[in-house]
Scaffold this motif. Structure first.
Motif, PDB file in Angstrom:
ATOM      1  N   ALA A   1      51.819  37.948  34.314  1.00 24.31           N
ATOM      2  CA  ALA A   1      51.484  37.401  32.994  1.00 24.31           C
ATOM      3  C   ALA A   1      50.479  36.269  33.125  1.00 24.31           C
ATOM      4  O   ALA A   1      50.408  35.580  34.150  1.00 24.31           O
ATOM      5  N   ASP A   2      49.708  36.084  32.060  1.00 23.81           N
ATOM      6  CA  ASP A   2      48.805  34.945  31.943  1.00 23.81           C
ATOM      7  C   ASP A   2      48.893  34.432  30.506  1.00 23.81           C
ATOM      8  O   ASP A   2      48.059  34.777  29.671  1.00 23.81           O
ATOM      9  N   PRO A   3      49.924  33.632  30.200  1.00 30.67           N
ATOM     10  CA  PRO A   3      50.093  33.133  28.830  1.00 30.67           C
ATOM     11  C   PRO A   3      48.936  32.268  28.356  1.00 30.67           C
ATOM     12  O   PRO A   3      48.752  32.091  27.145  1.00 30.67           O
ATOM     13  N   SER A   4      48.134  31.745  29.269  1.00 29.62           N
ATOM     14  CA  SER A   4      46.982  30.909  28.882  1.00 29.62           C
ATOM     15  C   SER A   4      45.777  31.747  28.478  1.00 29.62           C
ATOM     16  O   SER A   4      44.823  31.231  27.893  1.00 29.62           O
ATOM     17  N   ASN A   5      45.781  33.041  28.815  1.00 36.34           N
ATOM     18  CA  ASN A   5      44.665  33.965  28.549  1.00 36.34           C
ATOM     19  C   ASN A   5      43.396  33.623  29.324  1.00 36.34           C
ATOM     20  O   ASN A   5      42.306  34.064  28.974  1.00 36.34           O
ATOM     21  N   LYS A   6      43.511  32.836  30.381  1.00 37.48           N
ATOM     22  CA  LYS A   6      42.328  32.467  31.163  1.00 37.48           C
ATOM     23  C   LYS A   6      41.693  33.671  31.845  1.00 37.48           C
ATOM     24  O   LYS A   6      40.465  33.747  31.967  1.00 37.48           O
ATOM     25  N   VAL A   7      42.513  34.622  32.288  1.00 36.50           N
ATOM     26  CA  VAL A   7      41.971  35.828  32.905  1.00 36.50           C
ATOM     27  C   VAL A   7      41.034  36.534  31.940  1.00 36.50           C
ATOM     28  O   VAL A   7      39.927  36.955  32.309  1.00 36.50           O
ATOM     29  N   PHE A   8      41.467  36.655  30.692  1.00 39.78           N
ATOM     30  CA  PHE A   8      40.656  37.324  29.679  1.00 39.78           C
ATOM     31  C   PHE A   8      39.341  36.579  29.471  1.00 39.78           C
ATOM     32  O   PHE A   8      38.261  37.184  29.425  1.00 39.78           O
ATOM     33  N   ARG A   9      39.405  35.262  29.381  1.00 36.20           N
ATOM     34  CA  ARG A   9      38.191  34.466  29.164  1.00 36.20           C
ATOM     35  C   ARG A   9      37.257  34.537  30.368  1.00 36.20           C
ATOM     36  O   ARG A   9      36.034  34.642  30.211  1.00 36.20           O
ATOM     37  N   ASP A  10      37.815  34.514  31.566  1.00 36.05           N
ATOM     38  CA  ASP A  10      36.982  34.578  32.766  1.00 36.05           C
ATOM     39  C   ASP A  10      36.266  35.920  32.872  1.00 36.05           C
ATOM     40  O   ASP A  10      35.097  35.981  33.276  1.00 36.05           O
ATOM     41  N   LEU A  11      36.954  36.994  32.517  1.00 33.89           N
ATOM     42  CA  LEU A  11      36.311  38.305  32.542  1.00 33.89           C
ATOM     43  C   LEU A  11      35.272  38.430  31.437  1.00 33.89           C
ATOM     44  O   LEU A  11      34.196  39.013  31.638  1.00 33.89           O
ATOM     45  N   ARG A  12      35.581  37.906  30.271  1.00 36.76           N
ATOM     46  CA  ARG A  12      34.623  37.975  29.169  1.00 36.76           C
ATOM     47  C   ARG A  12      33.337  37.232  29.508  1.00 36.76           C
ATOM     48  O   ARG A  12      32.243  37.627  29.089  1.00 36.76           O
ATOM     49  N   ALA A  13      33.439  36.165  30.314  1.00 36.74           N
ATOM     50  CA  ALA A  13      32.265  35.387  30.707  1.00 36.74           C
ATOM     51  C   ALA A  13      31.305  36.183  31.580  1.00 36.74           C
ATOM     52  O   ALA A  13      30.125  35.845  31.673  1.00 36.74           O
ATOM     53  N   VAL A  14      31.808  37.250  32.220  1.00 35.10           N
ATOM     54  CA  VAL A  14      30.936  38.085  33.048  1.00 35.10           C
ATOM     55  C   VAL A  14      30.804  39.494  32.458  1.00 35.10           C
ATOM     56  O   VAL A  14      30.579  40.472  33.176  1.00 35.10           O
ATOM     57  N   GLY A  15      30.969  39.600  31.138  1.00 33.89           N
ATOM     58  CA  GLY A  15      30.704  40.856  30.453  1.00 33.89           C
ATOM     59  C   GLY A  15      31.858  41.824  30.400  1.00 33.89           C
ATOM     60  O   GLY A  15      31.672  42.997  30.063  1.00 33.89           O
ATOM     61  N   ARG A  16      33.056  41.366  30.710  1.00 35.64           N
ATOM     62  CA  ARG A  16      34.245  42.207  30.620  1.00 35.64           C
ATOM     63  C   ARG A  16      35.248  41.513  29.699  1.00 35.64           C
ATOM     64  O   ARG A  16      35.111  40.358  29.370  1.00 35.64           O
ATOM     65  N   GLY A  17      36.275  42.217  29.289  1.00 35.81           N
ATOM     66  CA  GLY A  17      37.281  41.594  28.438  1.00 35.81           C
ATOM     67  C   GLY A  17      36.838  41.435  27.001  1.00 35.81           C
ATOM     68  O   GLY A  17      37.111  40.425  26.369  1.00 35.81           O
ATOM     69  N   SER A  18      36.148  42.448  26.459  1.00 35.62           N
ATOM     70  CA  SER A  18      35.699  42.374  25.072  1.00 35.62           C
ATOM     71  C   SER A  18      36.813  42.713  24.087  1.00 35.62           C
ATOM     72  O   SER A  18      36.695  42.441  22.892  1.00 35.62           O
ATOM     73  N   GLY A  19      37.871  43.307  24.531  1.00 35.13           N
ATOM     74  CA  GLY A  19      38.989  43.684  23.669  1.00 35.13           C
ATOM     75  C   GLY A  19      40.168  44.091  24.531  1.00 35.13           C
ATOM     76  O   GLY A  19      40.139  43.975  25.750  1.00 35.13           O
ATOM     77  N   MET A  20      41.217  44.585  23.878  1.00 34.17           N
ATOM     78  CA  MET A  20      42.403  44.967  24.630  1.00 34.17           C
ATOM     79  C   MET A  20      42.887  46.345  24.184  1.00 34.17           C
ATOM     80  O   MET A  20      42.761  46.665  23.006  1.00 34.17           O
ATOM     81  N   PRO A  21      43.397  47.143  25.111  1.00 33.54           N
ATOM     82  CA  PRO A  21      43.508  46.827  26.531  1.00 33.54           C
ATOM     83  C   PRO A  21      42.154  46.860  27.235  1.00 33.54           C
ATOM     84  O   PRO A  21      41.229  47.518  26.782  1.00 33.54           O
ATOM     85  N   THR A  22      42.058  46.137  28.327  1.00 30.20           N
ATOM     86  CA  THR A  22      40.912  46.181  29.224  1.00 30.20           C
ATOM     87  C   THR A  22      41.431  46.585  30.596  1.00 30.20           C
ATOM     88  O   THR A  22      42.419  46.031  31.065  1.00 30.20           O
ATOM     89  N   THR A  23      40.765  47.549  31.214  1.00 27.89           N
ATOM     90  CA  THR A  23      41.195  48.023  32.525  1.00 27.89           C
ATOM     91  C   THR A  23      40.014  48.046  33.481  1.00 27.89           C
ATOM     92  O   THR A  23      38.926  48.503  33.125  1.00 27.89           O
ATOM     93  N   LEU A  24      40.225  47.536  34.684  1.00 30.85           N
ATOM     94  CA  LEU A  24      39.231  47.587  35.749  1.00 30.85           C
ATOM     95  C   LEU A  24      39.846  48.236  36.977  1.00 30.85           C
ATOM     96  O   LEU A  24      41.024  48.002  37.279  1.00 30.85           O
ATOM     97  N   ILE A  25      39.052  49.035  37.661  1.00 24.28           N
ATOM     98  CA  ILE A  25      39.455  49.583  38.944  1.00 24.28           C
ATOM     99  C   ILE A  25      38.705  48.794  40.006  1.00 24.28           C
ATOM    100  O   ILE A  25      37.475  48.640  39.930  1.00 24.28           O
ATOM    101  N   LEU A  26      39.429  48.268  40.975  1.00 26.95           N
ATOM    102  CA  LEU A  26      38.855  47.393  41.988  1.00 26.95           C
ATOM    103  C   LEU A  26      38.960  48.034  43.364  1.00 26.95           C
ATOM    104  O   LEU A  26      39.961  48.695  43.679  1.00 26.95           O
ATOM    105  N   ASP A  27      37.926  47.812  44.185  1.00 32.93           N
ATOM    106  CA  ASP A  27      37.983  48.329  45.545  1.00 32.93           C
ATOM    107  C   ASP A  27      38.879  47.448  46.420  1.00 32.93           C
ATOM    108  O   ASP A  27      39.483  46.487  45.930  1.00 32.93           O
ATOM    109  N   ARG A  28      38.947  47.731  47.687  1.00 36.06           N
ATOM    110  CA  ARG A  28      39.894  47.040  48.562  1.00 36.06           C
ATOM    111  C   ARG A  28      39.528  45.585  48.822  1.00 36.06           C
ATOM    112  O   ARG A  28      40.338  44.814  49.325  1.00 36.06           O
TER     113      ARG A  28
END
Length: 220
Positions: free
Chosen positions: A164-191
């Motif tokens: 959980a991230d009750p502060s929503n900082k994850v969402f804001r940090d992703l939105r700052a780099v062009g991700r997190g425009s809405g919900m749900p947001t899903t990213l696939i990450l490499d290793r």
């Protein structure tokens, strides 16, 4: 009372000099984010990522059917450090999962499409979760974590770890780099924690199409 929804603050429109100042500042901030996190490329940034061109091509090819909306970048995209908390409230970051391919999902109980896809994410973790792959579903419900925990229990989730991230900082940090425009947001990450797939919106994550997509990300 329903949880408040995340909204973007509208830009001022009344005074041209204000608009120019805001747009100029936004452009500078955006360029800084791109430079800092390697969005758009750069040999040094890409060297830290793990996915090969062949893996990216395989992910793009596998984005079909139920997961056709997934977009694979031409190169792995480094992300800013993202931090949240586990079920006990202890802090952790995505670096905890280095060495695994990760499906990072941002959700909340007040988001109807999020609620709908959560059982499928639980099944995906059951099908592919292990030493090589992890579904990391991060609740963005504000305040206490009782409500999202109760929701996962209600749907019978047995495979997803609670984050959980009750502060929503994850969402804001992703939105700052062009991700997190809405919900749900899903990213696939490499290793190495770099983005190799992005979906702004829901998907049927337990489908055969989704399993093929994850297998492509895993290099299988």
């Amino acid at each position: 009372m329903p949880e408040p929804k995340l909204r973007q603050t509208p830009s001022p429109v009344g005074r041209p000099w204000v608009r120019r100042g805001l747009f100029g500042a936004a452009a500078v901030a955006g360029l800084a984010a791109l430079a800092l996190y390697g969005i758009g490329g750069g040999d040094k940034a890409q060297a830290a990522c793990a996915a090969s061109p062949e893996t990216l091509a395989a992910v793009a090819k596998a984005a079909r059917g139920e997961v056709a909306g997934v977009v694979a970048p031409s190169e792995p995209r480094p992300l800013p450090p993202l931090a949240f908390q586990d079920a006990s409230g202890a802090g952790l970051g995505l670096d905890r999962f280095k060495g695994k391919v990760v499906l990072l999902n941002l959700w909340a109980t007040w988001c109807a499409p999020c609620r709908k896809e959560m059982p499928a994410l639980d099944r995906l973790q059951a099908e592919r979760g292990g030493a090589d792959f992890e579904v990391v579903a991060v609740s963005l419900d504000f305040g206490a974590t009782d409500k999202p925990k109760a929701f996962l229990k209600e749907i019978g989730s047995q495979n997803l770890a609670f984050y959980a991230d009750p502060s929503n900082k994850v969402f804001r940090d992703l939105r700052a780099v062009g991700r997190g425009s809405g919900m749900p947001t899903t990213l696939i990450l490499d290793r190495a924690g770099c983005e190799i797939g992005f979906l702004p919106g829901p998907a049927e994550w337990a489908s055969a199409d989704a399993l093929k997509l994850i297998d492509a990300a895993l290099g299988r």
